[in-house]
Design an enzyme around this catalytic site. Structure first.
Site, short mmCIF file in Angstrom:
data_model
loop_
_atom_site.label_atom_id
_atom_site.label_comp_id
_atom_site.label_asym_id
_atom_site.label_seq_id
_atom_site.Cartn_x
_atom_site.Cartn_y
_atom_site.Cartn_z
N HIS B 103 19.72 4.84 80.97
CA HIS B 103 19.55 5.92 81.95
C HIS B 103 18.46 6.97 81.58
O HIS B 103 18.14 7.23 80.30
CB HIS B 103 21.10 6.77 81.89
CG HIS B 103 22.03 6.01 82.47
ND1 HIS B 103 22.17 5.79 84.00
CD2 HIS B 103 23.08 5.64 81.84
CE1 HIS B 103 23.34 5.25 84.02
NE2 HIS B 103 23.81 5.09 82.80
N CYS B 145 15.54 4.99 85.44
CA CYS B 145 15.12 5.83 86.73
C CYS B 145 13.99 6.68 86.03
O CYS B 145 13.81 7.23 85.19
CB CYS B 145 16.32 6.52 87.08
SG CYS B 145 17.74 5.77 87.44
#
Lengths: 575, 331
Positions: B103, B145
């Site tokens: 993440h 991301c």
């Protein structure tokens, strides 16, 4: 004639020299398969390599150059790591699951505590002042501070070296988890009398076991996983078992040499994958492989199957040797010559469907499947109703008609601390006074917060056909902010307690049993509080500063408006 | 998890041995009791390829995967007891491929649940590696991301970087497996692997070929490439420079003097007894060290003399100028 004699003499001499050279290391492998009474199958793979005339390194010579090591079968990785740190005996087990002693009996290898457990007898370089006999534990000489720190430093080196070798996080078995319970973890081999030894034991119950631990394990075997019984080390089947554990044991026998014993135990469930409820199993269904090639480096290669007693079954192929309870297959014998097109796949098929034993669990009954006697039935629970204290309760049930002497050892991390004065022992719910003979020999090393675990050791005598319950109040620690693991809300795993059943005659070694691990829920802070505090404080400071600054540096004046609506403004602000 | 494992499998297939790979997995997924297929991690929805396999070595796992350990691995600042398999052990001839996934956000990547590493940390770690001569070239790939922000702060030379999405953009997963219950691989990594499956140990594909296959529409995010810090043109940089470990053996005459070339051909190796060690993107042979040392020491000494002469000359010039100024002002 004379020439013939001479020639035969030369040949025999060479042959004997070669034989002697070959006998310097030998490798045995063995698989023991035992159907259990609850429908599961316990199997134990044991690979033993012995280096004849090998000796552990004298710790006083650690600073000198070690002699060079050339091994053909003995694993070089262990042969380098252990002399590096002067370790005589080392046991490492990596297990996953909970061993159910009531249904499965005693395991072949005693070390079945969940997670990682490492214990080692390390020579401390001091001269042995006391002779050690086989029955009493070796007494370490009073460790001077030099020796103790050297042993601790070498223990750390050993842990890190094994962590790198076996891809496991053994480096975290630091002083927070290390104890020295010499009564229970007696050496399985011999210790050289030239120096005294100290024991270090640590356990990490939340360690995971997976293929990355099996890969280096396989690399320690002479035939790797391509031939012999090591072809059963297939991770997809092994890690699918209900319980699995691998062990690395290094011992020294005075008359034999250094022995490395690699073990892998599993408890598989054939009922899980069978369409009919039959306990049928075969080596292919248990391990996903058959023995297609014999390991040429092995001196002996055996498969031993425990035969069930009360149910009809069939065992194929024909074993090499079948005694009352066990069938033995010798892979290397000429009769059972293994070839590529004739692999050995031992299979047992039952006639009837599986049914659980209807009579109550009784250890000495002939419950049909081998001698699975359960000496004690053990249970440990931690009752916690608040986040600051709880109660530890251990129940030992003795189903036999003879009293059982057992040592209860608890190595609890400092996060759970005992109130020893609340220790109560009851036999069949009758509380025992502290003067009774039920518990004796209590030794307690209290924990040091953030540093040392508790070592609690008491010898119990459980009367026949009775239940002993031991309870103690505990208090739970409040950890520092940085000591919490990333998933703090899960709780902390507590290592298993060990019940060491003493042999009544003191002749044999005792039996070690492990309780399951516990999960303790400690008070966790709100981890977003530092952020909140910073935000609040900064806001407050900004308000205060802004207000004070404005009060000090701005002058507020009243603005009067004329009747015509145009305000007569005066200068705002200081001038 | 399968992102990192599929990259691991690729570089093992192309020849890099486990001793030259550091694999950090923060979770035990394959032997977790909740995994319906024990000891297996699949990277595709049809479960055709088991990425965990039978022969895997994970160097840092579980709680050991922390920002501190990651930076220690890069910079080499370890306590002395740390085993060799957990150290990077690179030198100035090593090409390093660093792949990070998880993440992420703008200039950060999340470690475990309570930590994050920022792009500045990564940039500073790379600079420490450059100063310590711990790499020849680095290929940095991130699949998170807003991954392109992770390489935006790099300032050391010889680094080629690529990320899976722009700042402000998410990276998406590629396939869900209904039996396992979660997504099994991410989109950017999947398409990179699709390209890699066509690369063999002796393949001649270049980095430019890889970057040309990036299709923002298929990947669902816009991958980026940063090559301004990289000295070689991308058409000439082979994929196997970073991913492969092909050993090329040059049998040299033992009598002749070794030319002390600080050659950047990491595939070149010299025969050392019978076992040829692979000089690939992580290590160099000890023989090379031996042969290089005398030459560097002589050139070093000459350099030192030249530098000393230059320094004293510069001091002399400065003093002369000061003296000239003083004389001028007093006169």
């Amino acid at each position: 004639m004379k020439l013939a004699h001479l020639w035969s003499f030369i040949v025999l001499f060479n042959a004997s020299c070669l034989c002697r050279a070959q006998l310097s290391e030998y490798f045995d492998e063995k698989l023991v398969v035992k159907p259990l009474k609850d429908g599961k199958v316990a199997s134990t793979l044991t690979f033993t390599t012995v280096l004849k005339n090998g000796t552990p390194r004298d710790p006083e010579l650690l600073h000198t150059e070690d002699e060079s090591q050339h091994y053909s079968l003995f694993p070089l990785a262990l042969g380098q790591v252990l002399p590096e740190y002067g370790v005589t005996e080392m046991h490492l087990t990596l297990n996953a699951g909970k061993w159910n002693y009531d249904a499965w009996g005693q395991p072949v290898e005693a070390g079945v505590g969940t997670g990682a457990e490492l214990w080692a007898w390390i020579g401390d370089g001091a001269l042995a002042r006391y002779a050690s006999s086989s029955s009493s534990p070796p007494l370490a000489a009073q460790p001077s501070s030099n020796n103790k720190s050297s042993v601790d430093a070498r223990w750390q080196g050993l842990r890190n070296a094994l962590a790198g070798l076996f891809c496991s996080s053994l480096g975290s078995l630091d002083e927070l988890r290390t104890t020295s319970p010499v009564e229970v973890f007696r050496p399985e081999g011999s210790l050289p009398s030239s120096s005294s030894h100290q024991l270090r034991h640590a356990s990490h119950p939340s360690e995971n076991v997976c293929t990355e631990n099996l890969t280096p394990f396989i690399k320690l075997l002479p035939c790797k996983s391509s031939a012999g019984l090591a072809s059963f080390l297939n991770p997809h089947k092994l890690f699918d078992a209900n319980w699995h554990g691998m062990g690395v044991h290094v011992l020294w026998h005075e008359d034999e040499g250094v022995e490395v014993r690699l073990t892998f135990q599993t408890v598989s469930d054939p009922l899980r994958s069978s369409y009919v409820r039959k306990q049928d199993w075969s080596l292919e269904s248990l391990f996903g492989a058959k023995v297609e090639k014999a390991c040429r480096a092995a001196r002996s290669s055996l498969i031993q199957v425990s035969l069930p007693r009360n149910t009809p079954y069939s065992l194929s192929p024909q074993p090499t040797l079948a005694e009352n309870d066990e069938a033995v297959y010798d892979i290397q014998s000429a009769a059972a010559a293994v070839e590529k097109d004739k692999p050995i796949n031992v299979a047992m098929n039952y006639l009837h469907e599986f049914q659980h034993e209807s009579e109550p669990q009784s250890s000495l009954s002939t419950s049909g499947l081998g001698a699975t006697t359960s000496l004690l039935s053990i249970q440990r629970t931690l009752k916690e109703s608040s986040q600051s204290h709880g109660q530890l309760s251990v129940v030992l049930r003795n189903p036999s008609s003879t009293p059982v002497d057992a040592v209860y050892l608890e190595t609890m991390p400092w996060i759970v601390q005992f109130y020893l004065h609340t220790l109560t022992v009851t036999i069949n719910e009758v509380p025992q006074p502290s003067s009774s003979s039920v518990f004796s020999n209590l030794s307690y090393i209290p924990a040091i917060p953030h540093s040392r675990p508790t070592t609690f050791h008491v010898q119990l005598r459980i009367p026949p056909n009775s239940t002993l319950r031991l309870t103690m109040d505990v208090t739970k620690a409040f950890l520092r902010y940085t000591e919490h693991p990333p998933d703090a809300q899960r709780g902390w795993d507590l290592p298993p307690a060990i019940i060491y059943i003493l042999d009544p005659d003191q002749h044999h070694r005792g039996i070690r049993m492990y309780t399951p691990t516990l999960l303790v829920d400690l008070a966790t802070p709100d981890f977003s509080m530092p952020y909140n505090v910073i935000i609040f404080t900064c806001t407050l400071v900004a308000f205060i500063f802004g207000s004070v600054f404005n009060l000090l540096t701005r002058k507020f004046v009243v603005v009067s408006l004329t009747k015509l609506g145009t305000p007569v403004t005066k200068e705002k602000g200081g001038d | 998890m399968s992102n990192a494992l599929s990259m691991y499998r690729t570089i093992k297939r192309l020849g890099i041995p486990d001793s030259n790979i550091i694999l950090m997995l923060a979770d035990d997924v394959s032997c977790n009791p909740r995994n319906k297929f024990p000891a297996s991690v699949y990277g595709d929805a049809g479960r055709k390829l088991d990425l965990y396999g039978d022969n895997i070595e994970v160097d840092y796992r579980g709680y050991e995967v922390t920002v501190e350990n990651f930076i220690r691995v890069l910079t080499g600042r370890h306590p002395p007891s740390l085993p060799r398999s957990k150290r990077l052990l690179t030198d100035a001839n090593s090409n390093i491929f660093i792949y990070m996934t998880g993440h992420g956000g703008n200039e950060l990547l999340k470690f475990q649940d309570n930590e994050e590493i920022s792009a500045f940390d990564v940039a500073d770690a790379f600079e420490q590696m450059w100063r310590g001569k711990r790499y020849n070239e680095i290929f940095f790939m991130a699949d998170t991301c807003q991954a392109n922000s992770m390489y935006s702060k790099l300032y050391s030379p010889n680094i080629l970087a690529t990320g899976s999405s722009l700042v402000g953009q998410n990276s998406y997963s590629y396939a869900n497996d209904q039996d396992i219950g979660v997504a099994v691989i991410d989109s950017f990594t999947h398409y990179v692997l699709e390209f890699m499956e066509g690369v063999g140990k002796t393949g001649k594909q270049s980095m430019k070929d890889l970057f040309d296959t990036f299709d923002p529409i298929k990947i669902n995010s816009t991958p980026g490439v940063r090559s301004d810090l990289f000295s070689r043109p991308l058409e000439e940089t082979l994929i196997t420079d970073f991913f492969g470990g092909v050993a090329r053996v040059d049998v040299v005459d033992s009598e002749s003097e070794e030319s002390p070339s600080l050659s950047l051909e990491e595939d070149q190796v010299e025969t050392v007894e019978r076992n040829t060690t692979q000089d690939d993107s992580r290590t160099s042979t000890s023989r090379k060290h031996e042969n290089r040392l005398p030459s560097t020491s002589t050139t070093g000494r000459e350099d030192w003399k030249a530098r000393a002469a230059r320094t004293w000359g510069a001091v002399g010039v400065v003093l002369g100028l000061v003296g000239a100024v003083v004389v001028r002002s007093t006169s």
